[in-house]
Enzyme design. Structure first.
Site, short mmCIF file in Angstrom:
data_model
loop_
_atom_site.label_atom_id
_atom_site.label_comp_id
_atom_site.label_asym_id
_atom_site.label_seq_id
_atom_site.Cartn_x
_atom_site.Cartn_y
_atom_site.Cartn_z
N CYS A 289 -0.48 4.11 2.22
CA CYS A 289 -0.26 3.90 3.65
C CYS A 289 1.20 4.14 4.04
O CYS A 289 1.49 4.73 5.08
CB CYS A 289 -0.61 2.48 4.08
N ASP A 290 2.12 3.66 3.23
CA ASP A 290 3.52 3.59 3.66
C ASP A 290 4.49 4.47 2.88
O ASP A 290 5.64 4.60 3.28
CB ASP A 290 4.01 2.13 3.56
N CYS B 186 0.83 -1.20 0.00
CA CYS B 186 0.00 0.00 0.00
C CYS B 186 0.87 1.26 0.00
O CYS B 186 1.43 1.63 1.04
CB CYS B 186 -0.91 -0.02 1.23
#
Ligand code: NAP
Length: 306
Positions: free
Chosen positions: A136-137, A133
């Site tokens: 997300c990261d 992701c």
């Protein structure tokens, strides 16, 4: 026990669109999921959902879908993982980790999970350099070097997104042709931060505490190489979430649920929509379309029964 006209499992675009149409048809509608949004939540930007020509963030679009479903009376219950679905007489019994729910019809909109590479280091370094992701990261990799694996829309779009943070993005693909749409391929090729590593597969993900390199193999020459990276993002497709209803549906060879044009599965009253379904184009707009069709099919099913 309370009986719902329709239970929808999955609150991504397919499930929420089904919720909008079911609610508007005045069906008593329950939507179950861990959290609303589905894969939209991990998508930075949507630029091909009709009407949003200036693009829209995945989060914003999912919020609009959610509010729209709630406006028409669909009840959304979050925090549920569905473990089991069975038939209880004419009703569907849906068991989650939080409770049991009964519905006269069931719309399965459970989406899919990222496919894994299955190489040494992938599990060990999850969250320590291995990610599925970018939204997300990605920010953890500011001014670092990352690799992206895959050749579809996700891999190429997320490579572009990662260039906002990383100083260098290696895009590793097992062939020399991409699946992604041409417009995204052109953007990737123009981006100076992205270097293509074609005809390469990942043999292992290496490091001590965190990822520090990948071992790659050239599929044409057989040559192996070590590529120093701080992280690797894997976008090699998705596997459908079907296990709780596998005994109630037919699937294609890749495991996606076979439906007819009205989203009916082989079990009367059970419909499947969105990314879990066997179909040629998996997009927000086609998931939403599936959801609308399924809700109208569920309405028809209930009317014919009653
Ligand atoms: P995808 O289109 O299935 O592409 C997966 C890619 O990963 C392919 O290039 C495939 O290589 C490669 N791959 C598969 N298994 C592999 C393995 N074991 N090792 C190395 N490479 C592997 O998946 P996706 O990109 O996640 O997209 C999923 C669906 O969502 C697609 O229908 C896509 O169009 C859609 N999507 C649309 C948008 C958009 O419209 N904006 C954005 C994201 C996704 P091969 O090409 O050699 O098979």
């Amino acid at each position: 026990m309370e009986v719902w006209d329709v239970i929808i499992v999955g609150a991504g675009p397919g499930g929420l669109a089904a919720g909008i149409y079911a609610g508007r048809s005045e069906l008593k509608t329950l939507i179950l999921d861990r959290m609303p949004g589905g894969q939209l939540l991990i998508t930075e930007e949507i630029e091909n959902y009709p009407g949003f020509y200036e693009s829209v963030s995945g989060f914003e679009l999912s919020e609009k879908f959610r509010k729209h479903a709630e406006k028409f009376g669909a009840k959304i219950e979050v925090g549920h993982t569905v473990n089991e679905v069975s038939l209880d007489g004419e009703l569907f019994l849906v068991k989650t980790d939080q409770g049991e729910f009964r519905g006269k019809t069931l719309i399965w909109a459970a989406g899919s999970n990222p496919r894994k590479l299955g190489v040494p280091g992938e599990v060990e370094f999850l969250g320590r350099g291995v990610s599925y992701c970018a939204v997300c990261d990605g920010a953890f990799f500011k001014d670092r070097v990352v690799a992206v694996v895959g050749g579809g829309d996700s891999a190429l779009e997320e490579s572009l997104y990662l260039t906002k943070f990383a100083k260098k993005v290696y895009l590793i693909h097992r062939r020399d042709k991409f699946r992604a749409v041409k417009v995204i391929q052109s953007r990737v090729k123009r981006n100076e931060k992205i270097e293509l590593l074609l005809n390469k597969v990942v043999l292992s993900i290496n490091g001590r505490d965190f990822v520090d390199s990948l071992t790659l193999k050239d599929v044409k020459t057989g040559e192996e190489m070590e590529l120093p990276v701080d992280g690797v993002f894997i976008f090699i497709g998705n596997e459908p979430n079907v296990s709780p209803i596998l005994h109630l549906v037919d699937t294609d060879p890749a495991g996606f649920i076979i439906t007819d044009e009205e989203m009916r599965t082989k079990t009367p009253g059970l419909f499947a929509v969105g990314d879990v379904r066997s179909k040629p184009l998996r997009q927000v707009v086609t998931a939403a379309s599936d959801g609308a069709v399924a809700a109208m099919s569920a309405t028809k099913f209930l009317e014919e029964k009653e």
